[in-house]
Design a protein around this motif. Structure first.
Motif, PDB file in Angstrom:
ATOM      1  N   GLY A 153      52.735  39.398  54.267  1.00  0.00           N
ATOM      2  CA  GLY A 153      51.383  39.024  54.905  1.00  0.00           C
ATOM      3  C   GLY A 153      50.328  39.876  54.342  1.00  0.00           C
ATOM      4  N   ILE A 154      49.040  39.384  54.148  1.00  0.00           N
ATOM      5  CA  ILE A 154      48.205  40.011  53.382  1.00  0.00           C
ATOM      6  C   ILE A 154      47.054  40.244  54.395  1.00  0.00           C
ATOM      7  CG2 ILE A 154      46.490  39.821  51.412  1.00  0.00           C
ATOM      8  CD1 ILE A 154      49.461  39.528  50.618  1.00  0.00           C
ATOM      9  N   ARG A 155      46.599  41.347  54.386  1.00  0.00           N
ATOM     10  CA  ARG A 155      45.822  41.911  55.506  1.00  0.00           C
ATOM     11  C   ARG A 155      44.564  42.030  54.759  1.00  0.00           C
ATOM     12  NH1 ARG A 155      46.213  43.020  60.514  1.00  0.00           N
ATOM     13  NH2 ARG A 155      44.792  44.945  60.527  1.00  0.00           N
ATOM     14  N   PHE A 156      44.515  43.011  53.825  1.00  0.00           N
ATOM     15  CA  PHE A 156      43.200  43.104  53.150  1.00  0.00           C
ATOM     16  C   PHE A 156      43.254  43.040  51.830  1.00  0.00           C
ATOM     17  CE2 PHE A 156      43.200  45.961  57.120  1.00  0.00           C
ATOM     18  CZ  PHE A 156      42.162  45.633  57.522  1.00  0.00           C
ATOM     19  N   LEU A 157      42.274  42.720  50.912  1.00  0.00           N
ATOM     20  CA  LEU A 157      42.258  43.047  49.549  1.00  0.00           C
ATOM     21  C   LEU A 157      40.866  43.973  49.295  1.00  0.00           C
ATOM     22  CD1 LEU A 157      42.530  39.452  47.903  1.00  0.00           C
ATOM     23  CD2 LEU A 157      44.345  41.189  48.227  1.00  0.00           C
ATOM     24  N   LYS A 158      40.917  44.898  48.198  1.00  0.00           N
ATOM     25  CA  LYS A 158      39.817  45.912  47.820  1.00  0.00           C
ATOM     26  C   LYS A 158      40.013  45.877  46.290  1.00  0.00           C
ATOM     27  CE  LYS A 158      37.704  50.119  48.828  1.00  0.00           C
ATOM     28  NZ  LYS A 158      36.689  49.565  49.605  1.00  0.00           N
ATOM     29  N   PHE A 159      38.934  45.647  45.729  1.00  0.00           N
ATOM     30  CA  PHE A 159      38.743  45.441  44.193  1.00  0.00           C
ATOM     31  C   PHE A 159      38.117  46.376  43.634  1.00  0.00           C
ATOM     32  CE2 PHE A 159      39.808  40.982  45.526  1.00  0.00           C
ATOM     33  CZ  PHE A 159      40.350  40.560  44.400  1.00  0.00           C
ATOM     34  N   SER A 160      38.438  46.963  42.509  1.00  0.00           N
ATOM     35  CA  SER A 160      37.802  47.860  41.691  1.00  0.00           C
ATOM     36  C   SER A 160      36.252  47.290  41.306  1.00  0.00           C
ATOM     37  CB  SER A 160      38.370  48.309  40.491  1.00  0.00           C
ATOM     38  OG  SER A 160      38.574  47.424  39.521  1.00  0.00           O
ATOM     39  N   PRO A 161      35.384  48.286  41.143  1.00  0.00           N
ATOM     40  CA  PRO A 161      34.052  47.820  40.716  1.00  0.00           C
ATOM     41  C   PRO A 161      34.165  46.925  39.458  1.00  0.00           C
ATOM     42  CG  PRO A 161      33.613  49.966  41.489  1.00  0.00           C
ATOM     43  CD  PRO A 161      35.416  49.676  41.385  1.00  0.00           C
ATOM     44  N   ASP A 162      34.984  47.205  38.413  1.00  0.00           N
ATOM     45  CA  ASP A 162      34.927  46.614  37.283  1.00  0.00           C
ATOM     46  C   ASP A 162      35.666  45.314  37.286  1.00  0.00           C
ATOM     47  OD1 ASP A 162      37.298  47.360  37.047  1.00  0.00           O
ATOM     48  OD2 ASP A 162      37.211  48.665  35.177  1.00  0.00           O
ATOM     49  N   GLY A 163      36.334  45.132  38.367  1.00  0.00           N
ATOM     50  CA  GLY A 163      37.082  43.839  38.504  1.00  0.00           C
ATOM     51  C   GLY A 163      38.547  43.872  37.982  1.00  0.00           C
ATOM     52  N   SER A 164      38.841  45.110  37.171  1.00  0.00           N
ATOM     53  CA  SER A 164      40.178  44.704  36.452  1.00  0.00           C
ATOM     54  C   SER A 164      41.502  44.936  37.231  1.00  0.00           C
ATOM     55  CB  SER A 164      40.358  46.273  35.466  1.00  0.00           C
ATOM     56  OG  SER A 164      40.222  47.353  36.546  1.00  0.00           O
ATOM     57  N   CYS A 165      41.372  45.515  38.528  1.00  0.00           N
ATOM     58  CA  CYS A 165      42.522  45.575  39.269  1.00  0.00           C
ATOM     59  C   CYS A 165      42.101  45.569  40.776  1.00  0.00           C
ATOM     60  CB  CYS A 165      43.116  47.007  39.187  1.00  0.00           C
ATOM     61  SG  CYS A 165      42.195  48.373  39.673  1.00  0.00           S
ATOM     62  N   PHE A 166      43.058  45.338  41.780  1.00  0.00           N
ATOM     63  CA  PHE A 166      42.978  45.320  43.184  1.00  0.00           C
ATOM     64  C   PHE A 166      43.951  45.810  43.873  1.00  0.00           C
ATOM     65  CE2 PHE A 166      44.120  40.947  42.367  1.00  0.00           C
ATOM     66  CZ  PHE A 166      45.115  40.624  43.311  1.00  0.00           C
ATOM     67  N   PHE A 167      43.549  46.081  45.257  1.00  0.00           N
ATOM     68  CA  PHE A 167      44.804  46.496  45.955  1.00  0.00           C
ATOM     69  C   PHE A 167      44.967  45.529  47.178  1.00  0.00           C
ATOM     70  CE2 PHE A 167      43.315  50.467  44.331  1.00  0.00           C
ATOM     71  CZ  PHE A 167      44.452  50.991  43.975  1.00  0.00           C
ATOM     72  N   SER A 168      46.216  45.438  47.567  1.00  0.00           N
ATOM     73  CA  SER A 168      46.542  44.641  48.760  1.00  0.00           C
ATOM     74  C   SER A 168      47.242  45.267  49.773  1.00  0.00           C
ATOM     75  CB  SER A 168      47.132  43.323  48.704  1.00  0.00           C
ATOM     76  OG  SER A 168      48.624  43.639  48.145  1.00  0.00           O
ATOM     77  N   GLN A 169      46.907  45.324  50.967  1.00  0.00           N
ATOM     78  CA  GLN A 169      47.545  45.708  52.080  1.00  0.00           C
ATOM     79  C   GLN A 169      48.364  44.833  52.725  1.00  0.00           C
ATOM     80  OE1 GLN A 169      45.843  47.043  56.067  1.00  0.00           O
ATOM     81  NE2 GLN A 169      46.677  49.072  55.484  1.00  0.00           N
ATOM     82  N   ASP A 170      49.858  45.052  52.640  1.00  0.00           N
ATOM     83  CA  ASP A 170      50.780  44.080  52.836  1.00  0.00           C
ATOM     84  C   ASP A 170      51.615  44.210  54.324  1.00  0.00           C
ATOM     85  OD1 ASP A 170      50.100  43.283  50.381  1.00  0.00           O
ATOM     86  OD2 ASP A 170      51.791  44.286  49.366  1.00  0.00           O
ATOM     87  N   GLU A 171      51.834  43.409  55.004  1.00  0.00           N
ATOM     88  CA  GLU A 171      53.090  43.383  56.047  1.00  0.00           C
ATOM     89  C   GLU A 171      54.106  42.918  55.501  1.00  0.00           C
ATOM     90  OE1 GLU A 171      51.198  41.723  59.527  1.00  0.00           O
ATOM     91  OE2 GLU A 171      49.971  43.397  59.912  1.00  0.00           O
ATOM     92  N   LEU A 172      55.100  43.367  55.706  1.00  0.00           N
ATOM     93  CA  LEU A 172      56.557  43.073  55.013  1.00  0.00           C
ATOM     94  C   LEU A 172      57.436  42.237  56.146  1.00  0.00           C
ATOM     95  CD1 LEU A 172      57.443  46.623  53.558  1.00  0.00           C
ATOM     96  CD2 LEU A 172      56.104  44.835  52.508  1.00  0.00           C
ATOM     97  N   PRO A 173      58.112  41.123  55.530  1.00  0.00           N
ATOM     98  CA  PRO A 173      58.862  40.395  56.486  1.00  0.00           C
ATOM     99  C   PRO A 173      60.252  41.153  56.774  1.00  0.00           C
ATOM    100  CG  PRO A 173      58.966  39.791  54.120  1.00  0.00           C
ATOM    101  CD  PRO A 173      57.958  40.944  54.000  1.00  0.00           C
ATOM    102  N   GLY A 174      60.842  40.759  57.754  1.00  0.00           N
ATOM    103  CA  GLY A 174      62.122  41.395  58.350  1.00  0.00           C
ATOM    104  C   GLY A 174      61.834  41.641  59.571  1.00  0.00           C
ATOM    105  N   GLU A 175      62.736  42.466  60.010  1.00  0.00           N
ATOM    106  CA  GLU A 175      62.793  42.955  61.389  1.00  0.00           C
ATOM    107  C   GLU A 175      62.207  44.428  61.719  1.00  0.00           C
ATOM    108  OE1 GLU A 175      66.979  42.835  62.952  1.00  0.00           O
ATOM    109  OE2 GLU A 175      67.302  40.728  61.963  1.00  0.00           O
TER     110      GLU A 175
END
Length: 598
Positions: A153-175
């Protein structure tokens, strides 16, 4: 009559209360000159931005997920990207690359949730279908679909100012039992390659302007508090500075101050563990070279904490607003970083100071205000029509003085951006991006029409012919600026028709100047309402709405606005109604029986 029920019927008397009156509407400021229509007419518009050349505007609706790109000059939609309907972790749910070639957004598909029993315990099991997609911003072509296996599950994305990389805050499947397991992933924007860098609910609060460092709020052993703010080098993900936080503290809304080694963040502390009703906050500054705290600004009242922390591009000014769950004043803080001087602006308890925007010159600050009365606080997402009109304050950064206040139409005001040349301010409206003209500097707007002034009207009539204003010379004319979307304007039509019929044979006329964007809609409205006088309406984006030539010329800042003009074309009165209007017309026409009037 419920089969099998054992419930006795009862009767209850419930008082029915009348609906509370809506807020009193005020004239919209004249700087509002146009709007860019969204396909979702009632959507909340978010993430407004300009292209680097200032010719295009981008915005999406929330939670609808439709992202539009408009041509600013014509108002035409150039591209529409469907990122998918759904509530996300942020209204900033899409990202445009710095060169405006690529749009990236996560999907928000409904996962599968089940209750399962494991070893005598009830647990939860979740599966996700989310992915991250990239589109060509010019053609709308889907370029990439990136998805973990199994999907997260993808909750957020945050990109670097130059656009070279980004972060995702994930929710993991399972129990899981109580809280869904989370992780933080770092992505390469060009390739979609990524790796999990943290295995808990951490979030990137800020990325430095040079895209070489990220500040992460690191959670403690619990779920709500943070044990530190840690700075990592990018893209190596190497920790370089750890700033410890105290018990029951949370670190939010961080920003790297450009051209310095300083990090600033909002620190929120609860009085007791898990007590999130009684909070207090501070705005703290740290040297990343030494790790020492160099400045701390406490929130002025218990229950108040800082949010929406931003820095000017030159790093000289830090701005932050305060929020509170209690009925206390809100505040805006302007911190001059070189001198460590602080200026504050105070706001009423029902004022919510949203995320501000710096003018490209650095001289001005746009401050959006949303008003939510206490009676509306108990409602989740109250409709904009139940709320007072929002404001936009234009603040002189050097002095902290509010030099001009713009009144907007009713909407949820969530986003704003200045054009690169600083001449246009774009803000979120209801189902549209609102465009404000700032060619004239804040606080220097022309006062508009004054009594005794010669008035000259121009424009195009409903039939397509040009207005011949000189033909009105010799008549008493009421020039009315109005719009079909203006409820007070519409409500005034019957009385105005009666006045017109009473005096037209004696040399009185009315000229309507519509500030609508759609001439066909105006023509149909005039026909349906059987309006007998001539109506001027714009025919293109360049001369419609608040850009109508006469409205621009006289800086019309509200509708309805009416000017009574004498036989020589001079303004003799402004915004007269009822008996006052009739008496003035009588006098100008020479038909007033003064004795009877007395």
């Amino acid at each position: 009559s419920w089969p099998g029920s054992q419930v006795a019927s009862t009767t209850h008397d419930v008082p029915l209360l009348p609906s509370p009156p809506g807020p009193k509407l005020e004239p919209v400021s004249s700087r509002l000159v146009s709007k860019l229509e969204h396909l979702h007419p009632n959507g909340s518009i978010s993430a407004v931005g300009f292209s680097p050349d200032g010719r295009r505007v981008i915005a999406g609706d929330y939670p609808g997920g439709l992202v539009h790109i408009w041509d600013l000059a014509s108002g035409n939609r150039l591209q529409t990207i469907d990122a998918g309907d759904g509530y996300r972790g942020s209204m900033q749910y899409f990202w445009m690359s710095p060169d405006w070639s690529t749009i990236i957004a996560p999907t928000n598909l409904r996962g599968k949730f089940d209750r399962v029993e494991r070893d005598g315990k009830n647990t939860n099991r979740v599966e996700y279908r989310d992915s991250i997609r990239a589109w060509n911003a010019s053609t709308g072509e889907l370029l990439h679909t990136w998805q973990d296996s199994p999907p997260r599950g993808i909750r957020f994305l945050k990109f670097s100012p130059d656009g070279s990389c980004f972060f995702s805050q994930d929710e993991l499947p399972g129990e899981f039992e109580a809280y869904r397991p989370s992780a933080l992933s770092l992505w390469d924007t060009a390739t979609g390659k990524h790796r999990q860098v943290l295995d808990h609910r951490a979030w990137v609060s800020a990325i430095s302007p040079d895209s070489k460092r990220a500040a992460v709020a690191m959670p403690d052993a619990g779920i709500h508090y943070h044990e530190s703010i840690t700075v990592f080098e990018l893209p190596e993900w190497k920790p370089t500075r750890k700033i410890p936080l105290g018990d029951r503290q949370m670190g939010h809304a961080a920003v790297f101050i450009p051209s310095t080694d300083t990090l600033v963040a909002s620190i929120i502390e609860s009085d007791k563990a898990e007590d999130f009703q009684n909070l207090h906050g501070a705005l703290k500054f740290w040297s990343l070279t030494s790790g020492n705290e160099v400045l701390s600004i406490p929130a002025p009242s218990p229950g108040e904490y800082f949010a929406f922390v931003k820095s000017s591009d030159d790093g000289r000014t830090i701005v932050a607003s305060t929020l509170s769950r209690q009925a206390v004043e809100r505040h805006l803080y302007l911190v001059d970083w070189p001198s460590r001087t602080i200026k504050t602006i105070n706001y009423a308890p029902d004022s919510y100071v949203m995320e501000s925007a710096f003018h490209p010159s650095g001289k001005w600050l746009g401050v959006p205000l949303q008003f939510i009365p206490n009676a509306q606080l108990l409602r989740r997402d109250p409709p904009a029509t139940d709320l007072p009109q929002p404001r936009i304050q234009l603040v002189d950064v050097a002095t902290g003085a509010v030099v001009e206040t713009l009144i907007g139409p009713q909407t949820h005001q969530t986003s704003m951006a200045f054009s690169p040349d600083g001449n246009t301010l774009a803000t979120s409206g209801m189902g549209a991006v609102l465009l404000w003209d700032l060619h004239t500097p804040p606080g220097q707007a022309d006062p508009g029409v004054t009594v005794g002034q010669l008035l000259e009207a121009e424009g195009t009539l409903g039939g397509g012919e040009a207005l011949d204003w000189p033909t009105y010379r010799g008549k008493v004319v009421l020039v009315v600026f109005w719009a079909t979307w203006c409820k007070p304007c519409v409500a005034e039509i019957p009385a105005l028709k009666a006045t017109y019929e009473a005096f037209r044979a004696s040399g009185f006329d009315v000229l309507g100047i519509s500030l609508d964007d759609d001439p066909a809609k105006v023509a149909q409205f005039v026909k349906d309402q059987e309006i007998p006088w001539s109506t001027v309406c714009g025919t293109s984006a360049d001369n419609s709405g608040m850009r109508q030539p006469t409205a621009l010329k006289y800086h019309i800042d509200s509708v309805p606005k009416a000017f009574l003009v004498d036989q020589q074309g001079k303004v003799v009165a402004i915004n007269l109604h009822g008996d006052e209007l009739s008496r003035s017309i009588h006098r100008l026409l020479g038909t007033l029986d003064e004795k009877k009037a007395d």
